[in-house]
Scaffold this motif. Structure first.
Motif, PDB file in Angstrom:
ATOM      1  N   GLU A  66       0.780  -1.357   0.096  1.00 28.58           N
ATOM      2  CA  GLU A  66       0.019   0.064   0.335  1.00 28.58           C
ATOM      3  C   GLU A  66       1.200   1.223  -0.094  1.00 28.58           C
ATOM      4  O   GLU A  66       0.459   2.347  -0.604  1.00 28.58           O
ATOM      5  CB  GLU A  66      -1.228   0.273   1.293  1.00 28.58           C
ATOM      6  N   TRP A  67       1.674   1.169   0.679  1.00 26.06           N
ATOM      7  CA  TRP A  67       2.543   2.178   0.639  1.00 26.06           C
ATOM      8  C   TRP A  67       3.195   2.847  -0.670  1.00 26.06           C
ATOM      9  O   TRP A  67       3.333   3.890  -1.726  1.00 26.06           O
ATOM     10  CB  TRP A  67       4.141   1.928   1.635  1.00 26.06           C
ATOM     11  N   ASN A  68       3.640   1.680  -1.618  1.00 22.30           N
ATOM     12  CA  ASN A  68       3.899   1.879  -3.235  1.00 22.30           C
ATOM     13  C   ASN A  68       3.079   2.646  -3.667  1.00 22.30           C
ATOM     14  O   ASN A  68       3.008   3.572  -4.243  1.00 22.30           O
ATOM     15  CB  ASN A  68       4.855   0.512  -3.564  1.00 22.30           C
ATOM     16  N   THR A  70       0.691   4.036  -2.798  1.00 15.98           N
ATOM     17  CA  THR A  70       0.159   5.221  -1.691  1.00 15.98           C
ATOM     18  C   THR A  70       1.170   6.985  -2.750  1.00 15.98           C
ATOM     19  O   THR A  70       1.203   7.003  -2.832  1.00 15.98           O
ATOM     20  CB  THR A  70       0.153   6.226  -0.647  1.00 15.98           C
ATOM     21  N   GLN A  71       2.596   6.424  -2.320  1.00 17.78           N
ATOM     22  CA  GLN A  71       3.762   7.174  -3.425  1.00 17.78           C
ATOM     23  C   GLN A  71       3.534   6.849  -4.631  1.00 17.78           C
ATOM     24  O   GLN A  71       3.811   8.905  -4.572  1.00 17.78           O
ATOM     25  CB  GLN A  71       4.863   6.562  -2.708  1.00 17.78           C
ATOM     26  N   GLN A  72       3.045   6.435  -5.608  1.00 15.15           N
ATOM     27  CA  GLN A  72       3.089   6.145  -6.980  1.00 15.15           C
ATOM     28  C   GLN A  72       1.268   7.372  -7.246  1.00 15.15           C
ATOM     29  O   GLN A  72       1.443   8.354  -7.615  1.00 15.15           O
ATOM     30  CB  GLN A  72       2.363   5.390  -7.214  1.00 15.15           C
ATOM     31  N   ARG A  73       0.397   7.493  -6.117  1.00 18.44           N
ATOM     32  CA  ARG A  73      -0.828   7.764  -5.860  1.00 18.44           C
ATOM     33  C   ARG A  73      -0.225   9.224  -6.374  1.00 18.44           C
ATOM     34  O   ARG A  73      -1.406  10.201  -7.125  1.00 18.44           O
ATOM     35  CB  ARG A  73      -1.970   7.620  -5.186  1.00 18.44           C
ATOM     36  N   GLN A  74       0.847   9.295  -4.885  1.00 13.66           N
ATOM     37  CA  GLN A  74       0.295  10.609  -4.579  1.00 13.66           C
ATOM     38  C   GLN A  74       1.616  12.132  -5.862  1.00 13.66           C
ATOM     39  O   GLN A  74       1.365  13.285  -5.451  1.00 13.66           O
ATOM     40  CB  GLN A  74       1.479  11.018  -2.940  1.00 13.66           C
ATOM     41  N   THR A  75       2.260  11.116  -6.451  1.00 14.83           N
ATOM     42  CA  THR A  75       3.304  11.635  -7.561  1.00 14.83           C
ATOM     43  C   THR A  75       2.250  12.080  -8.117  1.00 14.83           C
ATOM     44  O   THR A  75       2.283  12.815  -8.990  1.00 14.83           O
ATOM     45  CB  THR A  75       4.751  10.832  -7.213  1.00 14.83           C
ATOM     46  N   PHE A  76       1.300  10.824  -9.043  1.00 21.05           N
ATOM     47  CA  PHE A  76       0.797  11.370 -10.275  1.00 21.05           C
ATOM     48  C   PHE A  76      -0.005  12.881  -9.580  1.00 21.05           C
ATOM     49  O   PHE A  76      -0.230  13.001 -10.351  1.00 21.05           O
ATOM     50  CB  PHE A  76      -0.463  10.426 -10.411  1.00 21.05           C
ATOM     51  N   ALA A 154       1.216  13.584   3.388  1.00 26.50           N
ATOM     52  CA  ALA A 154       2.732  13.785   4.652  1.00 26.50           C
ATOM     53  C   ALA A 154       3.785  13.249   4.164  1.00 26.50           C
ATOM     54  O   ALA A 154       3.830  11.549   4.981  1.00 26.50           O
ATOM     55  CB  ALA A 154       1.300  13.722   5.590  1.00 26.50           C
ATOM     56  N   TRP A 155       4.295  13.269   4.889  1.00 25.82           N
ATOM     57  CA  TRP A 155       6.112  13.246   5.098  1.00 25.82           C
ATOM     58  C   TRP A 155       6.567  13.171   6.523  1.00 25.82           C
ATOM     59  O   TRP A 155       6.299  14.027   7.150  1.00 25.82           O
ATOM     60  CB  TRP A 155       7.151  13.748   4.235  1.00 25.82           C
ATOM     61  N   GLY A 156       6.622  12.071   7.517  1.00 25.24           N
ATOM     62  CA  GLY A 156       8.397  12.392   8.744  1.00 25.24           C
ATOM     63  C   GLY A 156       8.929  12.553   8.141  1.00 25.24           C
ATOM     64  O   GLY A 156       9.531  11.724   7.732  1.00 25.24           O
ATOM     65  N   LEU A 245       7.222   7.522   7.018  1.00 22.27           N
ATOM     66  CA  LEU A 245       8.040   8.713   7.851  1.00 22.27           C
ATOM     67  C   LEU A 245       9.704   8.093   7.320  1.00 22.27           C
ATOM     68  O   LEU A 245      10.432   7.434   7.054  1.00 22.27           O
ATOM     69  CB  LEU A 245       8.215   8.055   9.328  1.00 22.27           C
ATOM     70  N   ARG A 246      11.135   9.361   6.733  1.00 22.11           N
ATOM     71  CA  ARG A 246      11.858   9.085   6.613  1.00 22.11           C
ATOM     72  C   ARG A 246      13.228   9.425   7.769  1.00 22.11           C
ATOM     73  O   ARG A 246      13.256  10.718   7.649  1.00 22.11           O
ATOM     74  CB  ARG A 246      12.255   9.685   4.988  1.00 22.11           C
ATOM     75  N   LEU A 247      13.809   8.217   7.889  1.00 22.94           N
ATOM     76  CA  LEU A 247      14.811   9.164   8.869  1.00 22.94           C
ATOM     77  C   LEU A 247      16.037   8.623   8.521  1.00 22.94           C
ATOM     78  O   LEU A 247      16.599   7.844   7.513  1.00 22.94           O
ATOM     79  CB  LEU A 247      14.770   7.893  10.354  1.00 22.94           C
ATOM     80  N   ILE A 313      13.085  19.101  -1.946  1.00 23.67           N
ATOM     81  CA  ILE A 313      13.178  20.012  -3.414  1.00 23.67           C
ATOM     82  C   ILE A 313      13.577  19.204  -3.953  1.00 23.67           C
ATOM     83  O   ILE A 313      12.996  19.322  -5.623  1.00 23.67           O
ATOM     84  CB  ILE A 313      14.901  21.284  -3.170  1.00 23.67           C
ATOM     85  N   ARG A 314      14.261  17.972  -4.237  1.00 25.00           N
ATOM     86  CA  ARG A 314      14.748  16.489  -5.626  1.00 25.00           C
ATOM     87  C   ARG A 314      13.043  16.203  -6.259  1.00 25.00           C
ATOM     88  O   ARG A 314      12.737  16.770  -7.572  1.00 25.00           O
ATOM     89  CB  ARG A 314      15.273  15.725  -4.735  1.00 25.00           C
ATOM     90  N   ARG A 315      12.434  16.258  -4.911  1.00 25.42           N
ATOM     91  CA  ARG A 315      10.797  16.355  -5.528  1.00 25.42           C
ATOM     92  C   ARG A 315       9.961  16.635  -6.005  1.00 25.42           C
ATOM     93  O   ARG A 315       9.197  16.301  -7.052  1.00 25.42           O
ATOM     94  CB  ARG A 315      10.003  15.348  -4.035  1.00 25.42           C
ATOM     95  N   PHE A 316      10.146  18.379  -5.475  1.00 22.93           N
ATOM     96  CA  PHE A 316       9.645  19.336  -6.027  1.00 22.93           C
ATOM     97  C   PHE A 316       9.959  19.345  -7.398  1.00 22.93           C
ATOM     98  O   PHE A 316       9.635  19.720  -8.111  1.00 22.93           O
ATOM     99  CB  PHE A 316       9.743  20.367  -5.440  1.00 22.93           C
ATOM    100  N   LYS A 317      11.262  19.523  -7.752  1.00 22.53           N
ATOM    101  CA  LYS A 317      12.127  19.991  -9.212  1.00 22.53           C
ATOM    102  C   LYS A 317      11.564  18.604  -9.941  1.00 22.53           C
ATOM    103  O   LYS A 317      11.521  19.088 -11.407  1.00 22.53           O
ATOM    104  CB  LYS A 317      13.660  19.587  -9.217  1.00 22.53           C
ATOM    105  N   LYS A 318      11.327  17.357  -9.472  1.00 22.81           N
ATOM    106  CA  LYS A 318      10.958  16.518 -11.034  1.00 22.81           C
ATOM    107  C   LYS A 318       9.388  17.123 -11.244  1.00 22.81           C
ATOM    108  O   LYS A 318       9.031  16.634 -12.519  1.00 22.81           O
ATOM    109  CB  LYS A 318      10.470  15.618 -10.252  1.00 22.81           C
ATOM    110  N   THR A 319       8.827  18.196 -10.515  1.00 21.14           N
ATOM    111  CA  THR A 319       6.945  18.497 -11.536  1.00 21.14           C
ATOM    112  C   THR A 319       7.451  19.431 -12.336  1.00 21.14           C
ATOM    113  O   THR A 319       6.406  19.879 -13.043  1.00 21.14           O
ATOM    114  CB  THR A 319       6.347  18.935 -10.281  1.00 21.14           C
TER     115      THR A 319
END
Ligand code: GFP
Ligand code: GFP
Length: 833
Positions: A66-68, A70-76, A154-156, A245-247, A313-319
């Protein structure tokens, strides 16, 4: 790096995509497969720990599928995302929560039982993830649960400490700290060795002219440490959304291991460099509400902020959007000032790396950040010495000076005749050495600043941040009263109560909309319902009594009134007031005739909490509690009438046993000192009543549940300053009941009086800053009212049920929606398609 499978090959891929187990049989299949292959064990050598690991891996598979998605849905969908930056995430255990959130705990229970295991024993194998000190870290964990449940993208972002908060042992009545190595057997994280960021420290700043002739800056040399991402999936309750949550973990960059040195035989020094880099994410600082200004802590903060911002920023730049749209895509919440450097780092990247003009960059920055303040205690406010920052982050210090200069210029323009205000609000404190005031930086760099309960937010506006309200107007400052997730703090911690409520209300919908609890009020007079309510409380008390027996050896009477105070040990939270109250009760019982004793309501006073290792007074309080327990619990004159228990190593999973078992709990901070408190909410939601001061969220709890259902005592926040002032000028008389308590201590009743003299004299001789003496009489008389009320079982039950019915406001979901509306401007993501 884009690495997607070509369109024409995706059918083959899809055919074999991982699928989720949906029932008991499929769970058993996944469990056995993991035990046999991932763990390399078999039915001939599978203990409870292996059963735990196998179960966790089976559920982890589900979460990650589901994580995968969710991430794809959020990216899309590419909506605005929330990034919650917190140096602490006090997660506790994950398995039980994951089972409940995906709705498959029953399947797991039955499946485990088929294979010879009890689900409770399996769950108890898990080690707490204790990456936090107390309320601030637990709030961050509750945020993650709510944001996922409400489908917010949302990301932590945090640090992957190798050692969480220390494990507490009690030896001869003293706290002893033992390292908490929690990462063995932790199946919940995914190392992302492909996601690494180089983080720079030290070095120097070069000024140069760019092609257009503009003066530019570059930060050069110094040393590089690598940040490696570890991802932890966060499942929402009753939804497919599984957030991240990214640590970050630190590692020497590949260049760091000096092979020159190595080959020259300086093996130790080559390894030492390596270890220095890894130290950055090694330990969680165990200081609650005290900032010590240690360089390693500043390193941790920058390391984590820089890695997180790089990733965002990397994620933002992809858009491929324009920079101006950054705040429409990104909301960053600063949990306290610990991540305030992120403000400076974003400004630095925008001007030094991306070539934006200062003003354009600064507009983006301030629209992006929000800052949450959790305390007004002056010793908790972060300040960093200028020389330290100059050395570690030379370019950032320059930018801080520039931010400050532009800010002070604007203040001067608005208040031309007020010289004092400039020094008062300057980010730089003109002390020796000069200091950077992080709270001021956070206010200036954010578009919203919030406190965590109404009283606290008002105090921020009228005291600590008064000048900034004058400068920015009141709109920048707001309140969002804290909450708790009902999934963990009711459903998981108190499954029987949750089931009873669901039976009465017809469904578990209240777990997603806690205001539905108000329907319970209709059943307050229902005798059978009350009876069941009482039975559940008793069972929960028995469960705690078993824990107490197993860990301390003491027997406690489940019919006694269980009186609980569990939280970090701190003078402002006033565990000393509680233990002095206990001594008062003990002395009173000792003085009673046999006849009088028959009227006493039996009590068990339960304490739990850690003291910061360097906080001597807090450790003294723990010592006194344990010494009082030694004496009282063995005194035949007292018997069952009073027992004193210190539960060692208080943590999230112990809180899950303790909260449902209290009759009354104590939230007794000096008025005006506790930001909010959240354990007060946990206890009331589990049907316990509370005794408390008019402080933090106690005030709003009172408003919701009504004054009839809470025991309030003590001086009000508005009178604290005046009282302290009077003490300072010698107008102080020790309360006579407290004097009797102190005399007992001085008679060595609880061991050598010298052990406790610092504690008693902080009250008698040094101004009683926390007003223990001023509140003592009110405290003990209120406890007499508690005893009286407890004897009327039916009334007590009515209070308990009514209070739970009125707790809807304190759901973390309400909190999350308020942040989303008033601070983040973020919408939930539609997951129905
Ligand atoms: C995230 C996830 C990736 C996933 C992409 C696209 O990447 O696993 O493939 O989203 O769905 F981490 P970033 O947003 O971090 O680039
Ligand atoms: C701090 C404050 C509490 C508040 C929490 C969460 O907690 O009053 O409820 O933050 O906002 F002091 P500690 O980290 O100090 O426990």
């Amino acid at each position: 790096v884009e690495a997607s499978i070509p369109e024409e090959l995706r059918e083959a891929w899809k055919k074999h995509s991982a699928t989720e187990f949906k029932n008991k049989d499929e769970f058993e299949r996944d469990l056995v497969r993991h035990i046999e292959t991932t763990l390399a064990r078999s039915m001939y050598n599978c203990d409870e720990l292996a059963a735990y690991s196998g179960t966790a891996l089976a559920f982890r598979d589900r979460l990650i599928i589901e994580w995968n998605k969710t991430q794809q849905r959020q990216t899309f969908k590419d909506q605005k995302r929330i990034y919650y930056l917190s140096l602490e995430f006090l997660m506790g255990r994950t398995l039980d929560n994951a089972m409940l959130n995906v709705g498959l705990k029953d399947a797991a229970r039955d499946g485990l039982s088929d294979l010879g295991f009890q689900i409770e024993d399996v769950i108890n194998q898990e080690h707490d993830a204790a990456l936090g000190n107390g309320g601030l870290g637990r709030l961050a964990a509750c945020f993650l649960d709510s944001m996922a449940t409400l489908n917010y993208p949302a990301w932590g972002y945090g640090l992957r400490y190798r050692y969480g908060i220390f494990k507490q042992e009690i030896v001869n009545g003293y706290q002893v700290e033992v390292p908490d190595y929690w990462l063995d057997n932790n199946p919940w994280e995914f190392p992302r060795h492909e996601i690494t960021v180089d983080i720079q420290f030290y070095g120097n700043v070069k000024k140069y002219q760019d092609e257009s002739g503009k003066i530019a800056h570059s930060w050069e040399d110094g040393e590089i440490v690598q940040a490696i991402a570890y991802d932890v999936p966060i499942p929402g309750y009753g939804t497919k959304t599984t957030n991240n949550l990214r640590l970050w973990s630190s590692k020497a960059s590949s260049g760091e291991f000096d092979f020159q040195k190595f080959n020259a035989g300086e093996y130790e020094s080559a390894v030492a460099d390596q270890q220095r880099a890894e130290t950055i994410s090694a330990v969680l600082y165990p200081n609650d509400n005290l900032e010590q200004g240690k360089e390693l802590r500043l390193k941790q903060q920058y390391f984590w902020c820089a890695a997180s911002l790089f990733d965002i920023i990397r994620r933002f730049k992809k858009t491929k959007r324009a920079w101006g749209e950054f705040p429409d895509q990104v909301a960053i919440q600063l949990n306290d000032t610990h991540p305030a450097l992120a403000i400076v780092e974003l400004q630095r990247i925008l001007i030094d790396k991306e070539g934006l003009e200062w003003d354009e960059a600064w507009t983006i920055v301030t629209k992006t950040f929000g800052y949450t303040n959790h305390t007004v205690l002056p010793e908790a406010l972060e300040k960093w010495s200028v020389p330290l920052m100059q050395n570690l982050l030379p370019r950032h210090l320059q930018i801080i000076y520039d931010i400050n200069m532009f800010f002070l210029q604007s203040v001067e323009k608005r208040f031309p005749n007020d010289r004092d205000i400039l020094s008062r609000v300057s980010i730089i404190e003109e002390s020796h050495p000069k200091m950077v005031r992080m709270a001021y930086l956070a206010i200036i760099g954010s578009h919203k600043v919030n406190g965590v309960a109404e009283l606290h937010s008002d105090l921020l506006k009228t005291t600590l941040f008064k000048d900034f309200v004058k400068i920015y107007g009141p709109d920048r400052f707001t309140n969002v009263t804290n909450g708790i997730t009902p999934r963990r703090w009711l459903h998981q911690a108190n499954p029987r109560l949750s089931a009873l409520i669901a039976e009465k209300l017809g469904s578990y919908d209240f777990l997603r909309d806690l205001t539905l609890l108000d329907k319970l009020e209709a059943f307050v007079d229902d005798k059978a319902f009350r009876e069941e309510w009482a039975v559940i409380k008793r069972e929960n008390k028995l469960r705690l009594a078993r824990h107490i027996k197993a860990t301390t050896g003491y027997d406690v009477n489940p019919n006694a009134l269980f009186d609980v105070q569990v939280k970090r040990i701190h003078e402002y939270k006033r565990q000393q007031l509680n233990i002095f109250g206990v001594i008062h009760r003990y002395l009173s019982i000792k003085a009673m005739s046999a006849e009088e004793k028959k009227k006493v309501v039996p009590r068990v006073s339960i304490f739990g909490g850690k003291a910061a290792p360097g906080y001597w007074m807090a450790k003294t309080i723990i010592h006194l509690i344990n010494k009082v327990a030694d004496v009282v619990n063995k005194d035949p004159d007292v018997g069952d009438l009073l027992k004193v228990i210190f539960i060692a190593d208080y943590n999230v999973s112990k809180a899950e046993i303790i909260c449902p078992a209290s009759d009354i709990s104590e939230h007794i901070s000096t008025a005006g000192t506790e930001g909010s408190g959240t354990s007060n909410m946990k206890f009331v939601l589990n049907g316990g009543l509370i005794i408390g001061t008019c402080d933090g969220a106690n005030i709003e709890i009172t408003r919701e549940i009504s004054e009839q259902n809470i025991f309030l005592f003590g001086n009000l926040a508005e009178d604290v300053e005046e009282l302290r002032h009077r003490h300072f000028y010698g107008d102080f008389k020790l309360d006579p009941h407290l004097e009797r308590v102190f005399n007992a201590i001085k008679d060595n009743m609880f061991g050598d009086k010298a052990d406790f003299s610092a504690l008693t004299s902080s009250i008698e001789d040094h101004g009683d800053y926390y007003l223990v003496s001023d509140d003592f009489n009110s405290y003990i008389t209120t406890h007499e009212m508690v005893d009286e009320a407890f004897q009327n079982k039916e009334e007590w039950l009515a209070k308990s049920i009514t209070s739970v019915a009125r707790m809807g406001f304190f759901s973390m979901d309400r909190v999350t929606n308020e942040y989303a509306d008033s601070i983040w401007n973020v919408e939930p993501l539609d997951v129905t398609d």
